[in-house]
Design a protein around this motif. Structure first.
Motif, PDB file in Angstrom:
ATOM      1  N   LYS A 191       0.865  -1.187   0.000  1.00  0.00           N
ATOM      2  CA  LYS A 191       0.000   0.000   0.000  1.00  0.00           C
ATOM      3  C   LYS A 191       0.898   1.231   0.000  1.00  0.00           C
ATOM      4  O   LYS A 191       1.669   1.460   0.928  1.00  0.00           O
ATOM      5  CB  LYS A 191      -0.896   0.003   1.239  1.00  0.00           C
ATOM      6  N   GLY A 200      -3.130   5.042  -1.947  1.00  0.00           N
ATOM      7  CA  GLY A 200      -4.139   5.883  -1.309  1.00  0.00           C
ATOM      8  C   GLY A 200      -4.495   7.062  -2.201  1.00  0.00           C
ATOM      9  O   GLY A 200      -3.901   7.253  -3.268  1.00  0.00           O
ATOM     10  N   ALA A 201      -5.453   7.853  -1.739  1.00  0.00           N
ATOM     11  CA  ALA A 201      -5.928   8.981  -2.538  1.00  0.00           C
ATOM     12  C   ALA A 201      -5.265  10.290  -2.124  1.00  0.00           C
ATOM     13  O   ALA A 201      -5.194  11.235  -2.907  1.00  0.00           O
ATOM     14  CB  ALA A 201      -7.443   9.105  -2.386  1.00  0.00           C
ATOM     15  N   GLY A 202      -4.756  10.351  -0.900  1.00  0.00           N
ATOM     16  CA  GLY A 202      -4.115  11.572  -0.412  1.00  0.00           C
ATOM     17  C   GLY A 202      -4.990  12.788  -0.655  1.00  0.00           C
ATOM     18  O   GLY A 202      -6.220  12.720  -0.597  1.00  0.00           O
ATOM     19  N   GLY A 259      -8.026  12.785  -3.198  1.00  0.00           N
ATOM     20  CA  GLY A 259      -9.346  12.222  -2.910  1.00  0.00           C
ATOM     21  C   GLY A 259      -9.983  12.784  -1.654  1.00  0.00           C
ATOM     22  O   GLY A 259     -11.146  13.179  -1.649  1.00  0.00           O
ATOM     23  N   ALA A 301     -13.542  14.906  -1.460  1.00  0.00           N
ATOM     24  CA  ALA A 301     -14.590  14.053  -0.863  1.00  0.00           C
ATOM     25  C   ALA A 301     -15.157  14.705   0.392  1.00  0.00           C
ATOM     26  O   ALA A 301     -16.368  14.674   0.647  1.00  0.00           O
ATOM     27  CB  ALA A 301     -14.013  12.680  -0.545  1.00  0.00           C
ATOM     28  N   THR A 347     -14.011  13.756  -7.576  1.00  0.00           N
ATOM     29  CA  THR A 347     -13.155  12.918  -6.738  1.00  0.00           C
ATOM     30  C   THR A 347     -12.626  11.732  -7.544  1.00  0.00           C
ATOM     31  O   THR A 347     -11.426  11.427  -7.525  1.00  0.00           O
ATOM     32  CB  THR A 347     -13.933  12.435  -5.495  1.00  0.00           C
ATOM     33  N   VAL A 406      -8.651  11.055  -8.361  1.00  0.00           N
ATOM     34  CA  VAL A 406      -7.860   9.863  -7.974  1.00  0.00           C
ATOM     35  C   VAL A 406      -7.332   9.138  -9.212  1.00  0.00           C
ATOM     36  O   VAL A 406      -6.258   8.535  -9.192  1.00  0.00           O
ATOM     37  CB  VAL A 406      -8.604   8.876  -7.023  1.00  0.00           C
ATOM     38  N   GLY A 417      -7.687   3.794  -3.603  1.00  0.00           N
ATOM     39  CA  GLY A 417      -8.877   4.261  -2.894  1.00  0.00           C
ATOM     40  C   GLY A 417      -9.705   5.122  -3.835  1.00  0.00           C
ATOM     41  O   GLY A 417      -9.150   5.911  -4.596  1.00  0.00           O
ATOM     42  N   ASP A 418     -11.043   4.970  -3.773  1.00  0.00           N
ATOM     43  CA  ASP A 418     -11.889   5.655  -4.767  1.00  0.00           C
ATOM     44  C   ASP A 418     -13.315   5.785  -4.222  1.00  0.00           C
ATOM     45  O   ASP A 418     -13.633   5.255  -3.155  1.00  0.00           O
ATOM     46  CB  ASP A 418     -11.899   4.812  -6.059  1.00  0.00           C
ATOM     47  N   VAL A 419     -14.181   6.433  -4.992  1.00  0.00           N
ATOM     48  CA  VAL A 419     -15.615   6.400  -4.693  1.00  0.00           C
ATOM     49  C   VAL A 419     -16.208   5.213  -5.464  1.00  0.00           C
ATOM     50  O   VAL A 419     -15.786   4.943  -6.588  1.00  0.00           O
ATOM     51  CB  VAL A 419     -16.343   7.703  -5.114  1.00  0.00           C
ATOM     52  N   ILE A 465     -17.232   5.857  -0.002  1.00  0.00           N
ATOM     53  CA  ILE A 465     -15.792   5.918  -0.263  1.00  0.00           C
ATOM     54  C   ILE A 465     -15.169   4.591   0.123  1.00  0.00           C
ATOM     55  O   ILE A 465     -15.408   4.089   1.227  1.00  0.00           O
ATOM     56  CB  ILE A 465     -15.167   7.072   0.525  1.00  0.00           C
ATOM     57  N   CYS A 466     -14.416   4.047  -0.792  1.00  0.00           N
ATOM     58  CA  CYS A 466     -13.735   2.785  -0.507  1.00  0.00           C
ATOM     59  C   CYS A 466     -12.251   3.093  -0.320  1.00  0.00           C
ATOM     60  O   CYS A 466     -11.599   3.607  -1.233  1.00  0.00           O
ATOM     61  CB  CYS A 466     -13.937   1.812  -1.672  1.00  0.00           C
ATOM     62  N   SER A 467     -11.763   2.823   0.858  1.00  0.00           N
ATOM     63  CA  SER A 467     -10.360   3.098   1.143  1.00  0.00           C
ATOM     64  C   SER A 467      -9.456   2.050   0.488  1.00  0.00           C
ATOM     65  O   SER A 467      -9.830   0.876   0.392  1.00  0.00           O
ATOM     66  CB  SER A 467     -10.171   3.079   2.661  1.00  0.00           C
ATOM     67  N   VAL A 512     -11.242  11.058   5.152  1.00  0.00           N
ATOM     68  CA  VAL A 512     -12.648  10.646   5.187  1.00  0.00           C
ATOM     69  C   VAL A 512     -12.806   9.137   5.351  1.00  0.00           C
ATOM     70  O   VAL A 512     -13.919   8.648   5.441  1.00  0.00           O
ATOM     71  CB  VAL A 512     -13.413  11.128   3.930  1.00  0.00           C
ATOM     72  N   THR A 513     -11.699   8.397   5.380  1.00  0.00           N
ATOM     73  CA  THR A 513     -11.850   6.945   5.525  1.00  0.00           C
ATOM     74  C   THR A 513     -11.386   6.444   6.891  1.00  0.00           C
ATOM     75  O   THR A 513     -11.187   5.253   7.077  1.00  0.00           O
ATOM     76  CB  THR A 513     -11.127   6.184   4.395  1.00  0.00           C
TER      77      THR A 513
HETATM   78  O1  IP8 Z   1      -6.541   7.151   0.857  1.00  0.00           O
HETATM   79  C1  IP8 Z   1      -9.590   7.085   0.056  1.00  0.00           C
HETATM   80  O2  IP8 Z   1      -8.628   6.059  -0.064  1.00  0.00           O
HETATM   81  P1  IP8 Z   1      -7.429   5.962   1.009  1.00  0.00           P
HETATM   82  C2  IP8 Z   1     -10.365   7.301  -1.237  1.00  0.00           C
HETATM   83  O3  IP8 Z   1      -6.719   4.685   0.699  1.00  0.00           O
HETATM   84  C3  IP8 Z   1     -11.020   8.637  -1.366  1.00  0.00           C
HETATM   85  O4  IP8 Z   1      -8.067   5.911   2.385  1.00  0.00           O
HETATM   86  C4  IP8 Z   1     -11.757   8.878  -2.590  1.00  0.00           C
HETATM   87  C5  IP8 Z   1     -10.979   9.584  -0.483  1.00  0.00           C
END
Ligand code: IP8
Length: 256
Positions: A5, A44-46, A49, A53, A74, A78, A134-136, A146-148, A207-208
């Motif tokens: 990851k 990740g989306a940093g 995302g 979001a 969003t 991503v 990570g995405d919507v 939102i899926c992390s 947001v996750t």
């Molecule tokens: O950064 C979050 O993914 P993460 C995805 O892996 C969004 O938690 C769209 C915020």
């Protein structure tokens, strides 16, 4: 196979929307390449995302039509980050395929309801590195959720039983409390699942669920018998060290 990851806090500047850390991505992919291992990568989306979001309150699900623009924005952003990661994989001759969560995951009330990993299976058996992020995604109760990337890592780990799972972050590893808030936070080097702390929420917009959720996921993976490593991607050579089993600063959560 190793599941990696690439944390959004390392590959982007989490405080500034859409600010990518290209040099870091380049070095990390180079370290990954040099290790000579076989991988699945999730990033990740940093700030690509989490900031849009949050602005459109996407974690609350579809409440009003104006959020649709936030969904679009969003996902678009991503994907931009993903294409930068894919470009660097191409540069280092790591044949890879990007697999968007929108196409293989459905959620229900913010939990993954169905996930189809067959494309990952195909890619890996062909010698391609699957890359997701990570995405919507669509949610059968809330419209979207939102899926992390961490949730995807969990499912990949439980399905493929990799040799190890490596979380690349902007910290040296796991501490007994938030090192950004407490200067005397104690570093954990080799720990069992029952020695892990229940983390406080991360200080940046996330947001996750931030570090709390990550620790929960790490526990679930380690409880399945898989070693989990947390390593600082900002420090040169540490990712390479973890991937090749060298002695570097990191946290190892022992699979049991
Ligand atoms: O950064 C979050 O993914 P993460 C995805 O892996 C969004 O938690 C769209 C915020």
């Amino acid at each position: 196979m190793i599941v990696i990851k690439l944390g959004g806090s390392v590959i982007t500047d989490k405080r500034t929307e859409g600010k990518i850390r290209k040099r870091i991505i380049d070095r990390l992919i180079w370290e990954i390449k040099k290790s000579g291992e076989k991988f699945s990568i999730v990033h990740g989306a940093g700030s690509f995302g989490h900031i849009p979001a949050e602005r459109y309150q996407l974690h609350r699900g579809l409440k009003e039509r104006s959020q649709l623009e936030g969904f679009h924005l969003t996902h678009h952003s991503v994907r931009l980050l993903n294409s930068e990661v894919m470009k660097v994989l191409l540069k280092y001759h790591i044949p890879s395929v990007s697999i968007s969560p929108l196409c293989f995951i459905e959620m229900r009330d913010r939990r993954i309801e169905s996930i189809d990993l067959s494309k990952f299976d195909k890619a890996l058996s062909m010698g391609l590195t699957p890359v997701s992020f990570g995405d919507v995604v669509f949610d059968s109760k809330r419209g979207f959720s939102i899926c992390s990337g961490d949730d995807i890592v969990l499912h990949l780990a439980l399905h493929f039983k990799p040799d190890k799972v490596v979380f690349i972050m902007d910290e040296d590893g796991i501490f007994d409390r938030d090192p950004k808030k407490y200067r005397n936070a104690k570093f954990l080097k080799d720990v069992r699942v029952d020695e892990l702390p229940s983390a406080e929420k991360s200080s940046y917009i996330d947001v996750t669920g931030g570090m709390r959720k990550k620790i929960d996921i790490i526990k679930r993976i380690a409880n399945d018998g898989i070693d989990v490593y947390v390593v600082n991607g900002n420090k040169i050579g540490r990712v390479y060290g973890v991937l090749t089993g060298k002695k570097v600063k990191r946290t190892r959560v022992i699979g049991c």
